[in-house]
Write an enzyme that holds these catalytic residues in place. Structure first.
Site, PDB file in Angstrom:
ATOM      1  N   LYS A  10      45.464  52.530  35.695  1.00  0.00           N
ATOM      2  CA  LYS A  10      44.378  52.252  34.767  1.00  0.00           C
ATOM      3  C   LYS A  10      44.474  50.791  34.354  1.00  0.00           C
ATOM      4  O   LYS A  10      45.571  50.275  34.157  1.00  0.00           O
ATOM      5  CB  LYS A  10      44.457  53.164  33.542  1.00  0.00           C
ATOM      6  N   ASP A  54      50.340  52.164  28.218  1.00  0.00           N
ATOM      7  CA  ASP A  54      51.116  51.017  27.719  1.00  0.00           C
ATOM      8  C   ASP A  54      51.293  51.107  26.195  1.00  0.00           C
ATOM      9  O   ASP A  54      52.028  50.308  25.609  1.00  0.00           O
ATOM     10  CB  ASP A  54      50.493  49.681  28.147  1.00  0.00           C
ATOM     11  N   SER A  55      50.674  52.112  25.545  1.00  0.00           N
ATOM     12  CA  SER A  55      50.974  52.392  24.138  1.00  0.00           C
ATOM     13  C   SER A  55      52.451  52.749  23.963  1.00  0.00           C
ATOM     14  O   SER A  55      52.958  52.700  22.839  1.00  0.00           O
ATOM     15  CB  SER A  55      50.099  53.528  23.607  1.00  0.00           C
ATOM     16  N   GLU A  73      42.304  47.610  31.861  1.00  0.00           N
ATOM     17  CA  GLU A  73      41.321  47.377  30.797  1.00  0.00           C
ATOM     18  C   GLU A  73      40.343  46.268  31.201  1.00  0.00           C
ATOM     19  O   GLU A  73      40.739  45.265  31.782  1.00  0.00           O
ATOM     20  CB  GLU A  73      42.045  46.957  29.503  1.00  0.00           C
ATOM     21  N   GLU A 110      37.181  53.878  24.527  1.00  0.00           N
ATOM     22  CA  GLU A 110      38.029  53.868  23.333  1.00  0.00           C
ATOM     23  C   GLU A 110      37.306  53.281  22.126  1.00  0.00           C
ATOM     24  O   GLU A 110      36.775  52.167  22.184  1.00  0.00           O
ATOM     25  CB  GLU A 110      39.340  53.088  23.591  1.00  0.00           C
ATOM     26  N   ASP A 160      49.217  53.018  33.296  1.00  0.00           N
ATOM     27  CA  ASP A 160      48.562  51.785  32.845  1.00  0.00           C
ATOM     28  C   ASP A 160      49.185  50.573  33.529  1.00  0.00           C
ATOM     29  O   ASP A 160      50.417  50.468  33.615  1.00  0.00           O
ATOM     30  CB  ASP A 160      48.776  51.602  31.326  1.00  0.00           C
TER      31      ASP A 160
HETATM   32  N1  LIG Z   1      50.259  55.520  18.245  1.00  0.00           N
HETATM   33  C1  LIG Z   1      49.256  54.912  18.870  1.00  0.00           C
HETATM   34  N2  LIG Z   1      48.100  55.563  19.040  1.00  0.00           N
HETATM   35  C2  LIG Z   1      47.042  54.972  19.676  1.00  0.00           C
HETATM   36  O1  LIG Z   1      45.984  55.632  19.836  1.00  0.00           O
HETATM   37  C3  LIG Z   1      47.188  53.640  20.143  1.00  0.00           C
HETATM   38  C4  LIG Z   1      48.437  53.009  19.955  1.00  0.00           C
HETATM   39  N3  LIG Z   1      49.441  53.653  19.314  1.00  0.00           N
HETATM   40  N4  LIG Z   1      48.681  51.776  20.462  1.00  0.00           N
HETATM   41  C5  LIG Z   1      47.732  51.206  21.372  1.00  0.00           C
HETATM   42  C6  LIG Z   1      46.372  51.485  20.908  1.00  0.00           C
HETATM   43  C7  LIG Z   1      46.069  50.834  19.567  1.00  0.00           C
HETATM   44  N5  LIG Z   1      45.166  51.790  18.976  1.00  0.00           N
HETATM   45  C8  LIG Z   1      44.623  51.631  17.688  1.00  0.00           C
HETATM   46  C9  LIG Z   1      45.446  51.356  16.619  1.00  0.00           C
HETATM   47  C10 LIG Z   1      44.923  51.200  15.359  1.00  0.00           C
HETATM   48  C11 LIG Z   1      43.553  51.302  15.145  1.00  0.00           C
HETATM   49  C12 LIG Z   1      43.017  51.112  13.752  1.00  0.00           C
HETATM   50  O2  LIG Z   1      43.725  51.283  12.794  1.00  0.00           O
HETATM   51  N6  LIG Z   1      41.745  50.716  13.595  1.00  0.00           N
HETATM   52  C13 LIG Z   1      41.132  50.461  12.289  1.00  0.00           C
HETATM   53  C14 LIG Z   1      40.952  48.982  12.036  1.00  0.00           C
HETATM   54  C15 LIG Z   1      42.255  48.267  11.985  1.00  0.00           C
HETATM   55  C16 LIG Z   1      42.095  46.753  11.869  1.00  0.00           C
HETATM   56  O3  LIG Z   1      40.981  46.250  11.800  1.00  0.00           O
HETATM   57  O4  LIG Z   1      43.125  46.082  11.854  1.00  0.00           O
HETATM   58  C17 LIG Z   1      39.746  51.055  12.249  1.00  0.00           C
HETATM   59  O5  LIG Z   1      39.363  51.499  11.152  1.00  0.00           O
HETATM   60  O6  LIG Z   1      39.077  51.068  13.257  1.00  0.00           O
HETATM   61  C18 LIG Z   1      42.723  51.582  16.228  1.00  0.00           C
HETATM   62  C19 LIG Z   1      43.267  51.738  17.488  1.00  0.00           C
HETATM   63  C20 LIG Z   1      44.914  52.869  19.874  1.00  0.00           C
HETATM   64  N7  LIG Z   1      46.120  52.921  20.697  1.00  0.00           N
HETATM   65  C1  LIG Z   2      45.359  56.098  25.003  1.00  0.00           C
HETATM   66  C2  LIG Z   2      45.333  55.664  26.423  1.00  0.00           C
HETATM   67  C3  LIG Z   2      43.945  55.624  26.917  1.00  0.00           C
HETATM   68  C4  LIG Z   2      46.043  54.352  26.668  1.00  0.00           C
HETATM   69  O1  LIG Z   2      45.519  53.419  27.208  1.00  0.00           O
HETATM   70  C5  LIG Z   2      47.445  54.228  26.246  1.00  0.00           C
HETATM   71  O2  LIG Z   2      48.045  55.190  25.744  1.00  0.00           O
HETATM   72  O3  LIG Z   2      48.000  53.139  26.431  1.00  0.00           O
HETATM   73 MG   LIG Z   3      46.741  51.695  27.374  1.00  0.00          MG
END
Ligand SMILES: Nc1nc(=O)c2c([nH]1)NC[C@@H]1CN(c3ccc(C(=O)N[C@@H](CCC(=O)O)C(=O)O)cc3)CN21
Ligand SMILES: CC(C)C(=O)C(=O)O
Ligand SMILES: [Mg+2]
Length: 260
Positions: free
Chosen positions: A113, A44-45, A115, A182, A83
């Site tokens: 999948k 769903d990303s 969550e 994750e 997803d």
């Molecule tokens: N392009 C993309 N890649 C991904 O892996 C992904 C998505 N989109 N969209 C759905 C989720 C969102 N994801 C993410 C997106 C950003 C952070 C991130 O920047 N985390 C920061 C903190 C940010 C905050 O607190 O606002 C960190 O340091 O953990 C983590 C997971 C993982 N997934």
């Molecule tokens: C990164 C995988 C685990 C996911 O849930 C997504 O792409 O939405």
């Molecule tokens: Mg997902």
């Protein structure tokens, strides 16, 4: 030979890492499959990387089915997992069966999948498994809970780490065939991976999982923003911009097309 759910368990036992990437369209799915990726996830990303939303929440079940159908047309070997999007399964086990059943009937994906863990999703996973629908779990950072959790690493304290471990155990006991971990500390991911008999697939969860997943747009350097734990193995934004600029220059200068 097509990848089966049974094979994933054997790969865990053999300590052969499981390679997982996301896809949202036919072309990318075909390339991933031909490159030998084991599991192709219609994540769903795609709400963010393909559709331009700022979270995963707006994407609908119909959207996911539309993309999963395109992905499945390009895949011969990989296991395709789709997803379930936000609010297509959380209301009740019945809603989850209806949504997951539609995904399997209409797309060619062999599993879904979802969550969440204990208690919210354990019963639902059990009910889906009982009617023959394979389920992959997803714990730790669950992006559909962004309004509650943000996007921070989860399980940093002993108490929250223990809860994530219990979520994972509950999902395995309910019949999940694999679990995405994750954005949790690597030591926690290692401990969960050792305690479960089903494979763990990590994203931002360190190296001690049974496999790894990345969002393909991040791997290719195509995303506008990417999480701190992602790694780009290419720079498609640059490649595309350069090709488009070259085309524009040649059209404007009369170099393309040539008069035959
Ligand atoms: N392009 C993309 N890649 C991904 O892996 C992904 C998505 N989109 N969209 C759905 C989720 C969102 N994801 C993410 C997106 C950003 C952070 C991130 O920047 N985390 C920061 C903190 C940010 C905050 O607190 O606002 C960190 O340091 O953990 C983590 C997971 C993982 N997934
Ligand atoms: C990164 C995988 C685990 C996911 O849930 C997504 O792409 O939405
Ligand atoms: Mg997902």
């Amino acid at each position: 030979m097509a990848v089966t759910i049974k094979q994933l368990n054997q790969w865990k036992q053999q300590e052969r890492q499981i390679v997982v990437l996301t896809a949202a369209d036919y072309a990318i799915a075909q390339l991933l499959d031909e490159a030998g990726v084991d599991i192709i996830m219609v994540g769903d990303s795609l709400a963010m990387v393909t559709l331009g939303y700022s979270t995963t929440l707006p994407v609908t079940l119909d959207d996911m089915i539309h993309h999963a159908k395109a992905v499945c047309r390009g895949v011969k070997r990989a296991l395709v997992v789709c997803d379930l999007p936000f609010l297509s399964y959380q209301e009740s086990p019945q809603q989850a069966i209806h949504s997951a059943g539609r995904v399997l009937k209409e797309t060619g994906a062999v599993a879904v999948k979802l969550e969440g863990g204990y208690p919210a999703m354990a019963e639902t996973v059990g009910r889906l498994t009982a009617v023959g629908i394979p389920v992959m779990g997803h714990v730790g950072l669950t992006p559909q809970s962004i309004n509650l959790l943000g996007l921070r690493q989860q399980g940093k304290t002993p108490e929250t780490g223990e809860r994530i471990l219990q979520d994972a155990i509950a999902l395995e006991q309910a019949g999940a065939f694999a679990i995405v971990l994750e954005h949790i500390p690597p030591d926690l991911a290692r401990s969960i991976t050792q305690k479960l008999t089903i494979p763990t697939i990590g994203i931002g969860a360190g190296p001690h999982c049974d496999g790894q997943v990345l969002v393909t747009a991040d791997l290719l350097g195509l995303s506008e923003r990417q999480p701190p734990f992602a790694k780009s193995y290419g720079n498609l934004r640059q490649v595309i911009t350069q090709a488009v600029q070259e085309f524009s220059t040649e059209v404007r200068s009369g170099k393309f097309p040539l008069d035959p």
